[in-house]
Structure formats: structure tokens, C-alpha cells
Design an enzyme around this catalytic site. Structure first.
Site, short mmCIF file in Angstrom:
data_model
loop_
_atom_site.label_atom_id
_atom_site.label_comp_id
_atom_site.label_asym_id
_atom_site.label_seq_id
_atom_site.Cartn_x
_atom_site.Cartn_y
_atom_site.Cartn_z
CB SER A 142 -0.94 0.00 1.20
OG SER A 142 -0.19 -0.08 2.40
CG ASP A 388 -2.40 5.36 8.23
OD1 ASP A 388 -1.19 5.08 8.40
OD2 ASP A 388 -2.99 5.19 7.14
CG HIS A 391 -0.90 4.15 4.40
ND1 HIS A 391 -1.56 3.47 5.40
CD2 HIS A 391 -0.52 3.23 3.49
CE1 HIS A 391 -1.59 2.17 5.10
NE2 HIS A 391 -0.97 2.00 3.96
#
Ligand code: NAG
Ligand code: NAG
Ligand code: NAG
Ligand code: NAG
Ligand code: NAG
Ligand code: NAG
Ligand code: NAG
Ligand code: NAG
Length: 421
Positions: A142, A388, A391
Site C-alpha cells: 500500500s 495511521d 501511509h
């Protein structure tokens, strides 16, 4: 180093007693062992350089080279961001931090300034011309998808709506610029080789199982691409990886627990063997993106250990800062695989983004992204618990990775020399 010591030892041997000689030999062995790894790498490097200069296909003008990956972040409120979040048609809700309520937008305004040169300005038209009738494919996890979305934004914002499209089919998603017949694609393969996490949607499984020897199922989708950008890192950070000999379907497959580092090595061996025999080295440009660090432990930058990237608004300023969210050992494995390929005549450019990304603790989505499941009261009271810190918000850090990729696609040799240091 070991060579030098040996020369010294032979001249000493004449004068020294037997006992001293034994002592000296032991010392040499110990020191030799320490330097062995480095030495063998240097030897390989020398051989490769020698062979290449013999072939005369490498220009070794090191005075013209500049390490694009060594530098500093500069606040640049004029030229950055390179696009507006709301202008990117194919933005992902995982990465659209402004849309999901982030108020401090300084993360959009940092420019990467290499110490000894400037990055070329990203020119979408120039890249599209380079990609005319071609495929550029990102393959990996990702984080690589994060970089792909950034690339689609960087290029897509200069194309009117009727001349671009997005098409998905299983693990492969392709952005197309119609006027150029150019595609910028992403292929989901978080461990590069086959694994039980290959489903592009349902891949969060408790046990990690890889078929470390099998990559063709994935590779068939991208082997003929013109530019390939690989990554794979986070999914290997497990206490244990199960390696499967045999197929997922077959009942007589053999499963073995393997150290993650060792299984990573096996997978990259499979990856490099595939490239060696299947990639058209006359046409394909190859890249490997180094680890993207995570910022989950604020004690690494002088705060409370219970904190993480949540509520951070500034980069880390300590030059050379290194957190625990990246693994030098895994980096070595990748370097080894790339070296091995080089000896077999295949160039893979290493996009060494780890250090520059280490500084950017404030660039993560944190809590400002789409939540796929409703938050519990406990989570709401404790934003760190669901932040998060892996990312990256867009526009943001991955745009700079793509500027570096852009520089490498065009300034091929210049950057490659850096990689060969
Ligand atoms: C360099 O060339 C020699 C012979 O010319 C060969 O034995 C050796 O394997 C080559 N090394 C590499 C790294 O290609
Ligand atoms: C990556 O870049 C950093 C910062 O310039 C440098 O310290 C490190 O040695 C580089 N690693 C490789 C493998 O080139
Ligand atoms: C950008 O700079 C201007 C002044 O040059 C300032 O008013 C503005 O607040 C700055 N924006 C950010 C996001 O810092
Ligand atoms: C971008 O690249 C195109 C095609 O190479 C060129 O015509 C144009 O002048 C460039 N734009 C800038 C701002 O450099
Ligand atoms: C369009 O690009 C693809 C590669 O993505 C290529 O195979 C095809 O030949 C191109 N079409 C034309 C008309 O050039
Ligand atoms: C999706 O990919 C498969 C092969 O992987 C192909 O057979 C199928 O035609 C593709 N579907 C679309 C809609 O492109
Ligand atoms: C690559 O280029 C060389 C020399 O130009 C040529 O001999 C070889 O056949 C080419 N290989 C492929 C796979 O096109
Ligand atoms: C966020 O950081 C600021 C200081 O930078 C601090 O005053 C504030 O209390 C923090 N907020 C939370 C919710 O931790």
C-alpha cells in the site's frame, strides 16, 4: 582492509616468534570477520566496475554526480504543493487528509533540497511524452499504491477529464492518458511473491503465508511493462512467516516457519531470478523503492512513548535521525539482490527514500482519513489508538518520492552512479 592486514602480517612473520604470530593471526581473523561482509561487497563492486569499464558501456564521471537522497527539507510555500488535493480526480479517501478534517496543512509545503544540486522540476507533459505508447507499473504494497496515487495526481491534474480514465481489474488498476496511449498502473502484491494476502481487498489475515518460490502468477501482469517500480517491506515485519512449498490449493503442501529476514531473502531471490530471465533489458527500466519508515513511537523523537504521529505538525530536524520503523537489515537484503542482478547485467535503480522520509513524522494521515469502520467511544477518546502513522497524506511526501523517480527516469546514469557508491 583484510588484504592490507595480510600484507602486514607476512612481513611481521619473519621477525616474530611463533606465539606472537598465532596471536596476530587470531587478531587478524577477528578483525577480518568484522570486515568480511563489507569487504566482499566491495570486491563485488570492484569486479562489476572493472567489467563494466572494460565493456565501455558505463560513463564513470563521478564529478557530475549528486546524491539526490542526501539533503534537507525546506519550507516552500510558493511552489508546493504541486497540485491541490481537491483537483486530483482519483484521490484516495485513505490519503485525503484535508478532506477529512486536517486543519494544519503545512505538510503540503515541504520541498526536498539535495545538498549538492537541485531536483528537476516535475513536468507532467515531459513524463507523458516519455510514456507515449508505454506502461509504467508500480508493483508492491500500500505504500507503493500511495506513491502511485501521488503519480496519478501529479500527471492527472494536467489532463482534462475526457482525456483520462481509470480502469481496475482484480489486482491491477490502470490510469490512462488517452492522448498519449500511456498508462500508469498499480499491481497489488504486498510480498511480491505469491502469498495469502494477495486479494486486493480482503488481505488482513492473522498468519502470513508466502510461496517464496512463486512469482509468475503476479509477474505475468507486468513483465512487459516499460518502467517497473517495486517495493515490499512492511508485510515482512512479523515475528514469523510461514513459507509454503507446494500450492495453496494442494492438500500436500509443506509449511515451514522461516525467519522473516530469511524469507524476505528467498522472495527477493525469486524476484530477481524472474527479472533476469523474463524482463526485456533493452526496453525496461527497473526501480526498487526503499522502506518507508513508520512513526508509531514518539519517544524516538523526544516525546512520550504513548504518543505517535498524531498531532505532529513539524518534521524532525535532527540530521540522520533514524527510528525503529525501518530495518537496516532488510535494506541490506535489497541491496544484495540489486547487486546480484547487476552482476547478471540487469540494472535496478534503488530509490533510497528511507532517510529523507524518516524526518517527516508529521506527514501521515493520522486520524484524518476515511475510517472504514465506525469508531468506538474509547477510540474517539484516544485518537493515538487509531492514528495511521504508516501511509502519507497527499499532496505530501510521496510527491517527493515521485520527483526523485522522475529525476531517475530522465537522468538515468547520474542517479545510477549514486546507487553504485
Ligand atoms: C568479470 O569478468 C570476469 C572475466 O572477464 C568474470 O570471470 C567475472 O565473473 C565477471 N564479474 C562480473 C561481476 O560480472
Ligand atoms: C541512503 O541514503 C542515506 C542518506 O543519504 C545514506 O546515508 C545511505 O547510505 C543510503 N543508502 C544506500 C544503500 O544508498
Ligand atoms: C505562506 O506564506 C504566506 C506569506 O508569505 C503566509 O501568509 C501564509 O500563512 C503561509 N502559509 C502557510 C501554510 O504557512
Ligand atoms: C514541460 O515539458 C514539455 C515537453 O518536453 C515542454 O514543452 C515544456 O516547455 C516543459 N514545461 C516547463 C515548464 O518546463
Ligand atoms: C498503446 O500502448 C500499448 C502499451 O501500453 C501498446 O502495446 C500499443 O501498441 C499502443 N498502441 C498504439 C496504437 O501505439
Ligand atoms: C481482467 O483480467 C483477466 C485476466 O487476468 C481477463 O481475462 C479479463 O478479460 C479482464 N477483464 C476486463 C474487464 O478487462
Ligand atoms: C537487445 O539489444 C541487443 C543489441 O542491440 C540485441 O542483440 C538483442 O537481441 C536485444 N534483445 C532483445 C530481447 O530485444
Ligand atoms: C497537540 O499539540 C499541542 C502542542 O503542539 C498541544 O498543545 C495539544 O494539547 C495537543 N493536543 C492533543 C489532543 O494532544
Amino acid at each position: 582492509m583484510a588484504k592490507k592486514l595480510q600484507v602486514v602480517s607476512s612481513s611481521w612473520a619473519i621477525r616474530c616468534s611463533f606465539q606472537t604470530l598465532i596471536g596476530l593471526l587470531v587478531a587478524i581473523l577477528v578483525i577480518g570477520a568484522i570486515y568480511l561482509t563489507r569487504e566482499s561487497e566491495q570486491l563485488l563492486e570492484e569486479q562489476v566496475t572493472n567489467n563494466q569499464s572494460k565493456d565501455g558501456d558505463e560513463s564513470v564521471g563521478s564529478s557530475t554526480s549528486c546524491d539526490l537522497f542526501s539533503g534537507k527539507w525546506v519550507f516552500d510555500n510558493k511552489s508546493y504543493p504541486l497540485y491541490k488535493e481537491q483537483d486530483c480526480t482519483f484521490m484516495s479517501d485513505q490519503l485525503a487528509c484535508e478532506k477529512f478534517g486536517r486543519k494544519d496543512l503545512s505538510y503540503q509545503h515541504w520541498r526536498w533540497q539535495p545538498h549538492h544540486c537541485d531536483l528537476p522540476r516535475f513536468n507532467a507533459t515531459a513524463l507523458l511524452e516519455r510514456l507515449r505508447n508505454k506502461r509504467l507499473v508500480f508493483v508492491g504494497d500500500s505504500l507503493n499504491r500511495n506513491q502511485w496515487v501521488s503519480m496519478v495526481c501529479l500527471v492527472g491534474t494536467s489532463i482534462p477529464p475526457q482525456l483520462k480514465s481509470m480502469h481496475g481489474n482484480g489486482s491491477l488498476v490502470a490510469f490512462k492518458a488517452h492522448e498519449y496511449n500511456a498508462t500508469i498502473e498499480y499491481y497489488w502484491a504486498p510480498l511480491l511473491v505469491e502469498s495469502n494476502s494477495d486479494d486486493p481487498v480482503k488481505h488482513r489475515l492473522p498468519d502470513r503465508i508466502v510461496r517464496a518460490q512463486s512469482i509468475e502468477k503476479h509477474a505475468l501482469h507486468w513483465t512487459d511493462a516499460d518502467i517497473l517500480i517495486f517495493n515490499s517491506y512492511l508485510w515482512w515485519r512479523r515475528p514469523k512467516i510461514k513459507v509454503l512449498w507446494g500450492s495453496f490449493e494442494s492438500p500436500d503442501g509443506i509449511y515451514k516457519d522461516v525467519q522473516p529476514l530469511r524469507s524476505y531473502e528467498m522472495a527477493l531471490k525469486t524476484w530477481s531470478d524472474w527479472l533476469e530471465f523474463h524482463v526485456n533489458r533493452n526496453k525496461t527500466q527497473l526501480f526498487f523503492v526503499s522502506m518507508s519508515p513508520i512513526h508509531e513511537k514518539a519517544n524516538e523523537w523526544g516525546k512520550d512513548a504513548a504518543q505517535n504521529c498524531y498531532n505532529e505538525t513539524e518534521p524532525i530536524w535532527k540530521e540522520g535521525h533514524r527510528g525503529s520503523g525501518s530495518s537496516p537489515k532488510m535494506m541490506k537484503v535489497v541491496e544484495g539482490a540489486i547487486e546480484g542482478l547487476k552482476m547478471r547485467g540487469l540494472k535496478v535503480q534503488f530509490l533510497n527514500i528511507t532517510q529523507l522520509t524518516e524526518y517527516r513524522k508529521e506527514g501521515h494521515p493520522s486520524i484524518y482519513r476515511k475510517q472504514w469502520e465506525p469508531l468506538t467511544e474509547e477510540q474517539v477518546a484516544n485518537p493515538e489508538s487509531y492514528a495511521d502513522c504508516i501511509h502519507w497524506c497527499l499532496p505530501g511526501v510521496p510527491d517527493v518520492w515521485n520527483e526523485l523517480l522522475y529525476a531517475s527516469i530522465f537522468g538515468h546514469d547520474k542517479v545510477k552512479e549514486e546507487v553504485e557508491l
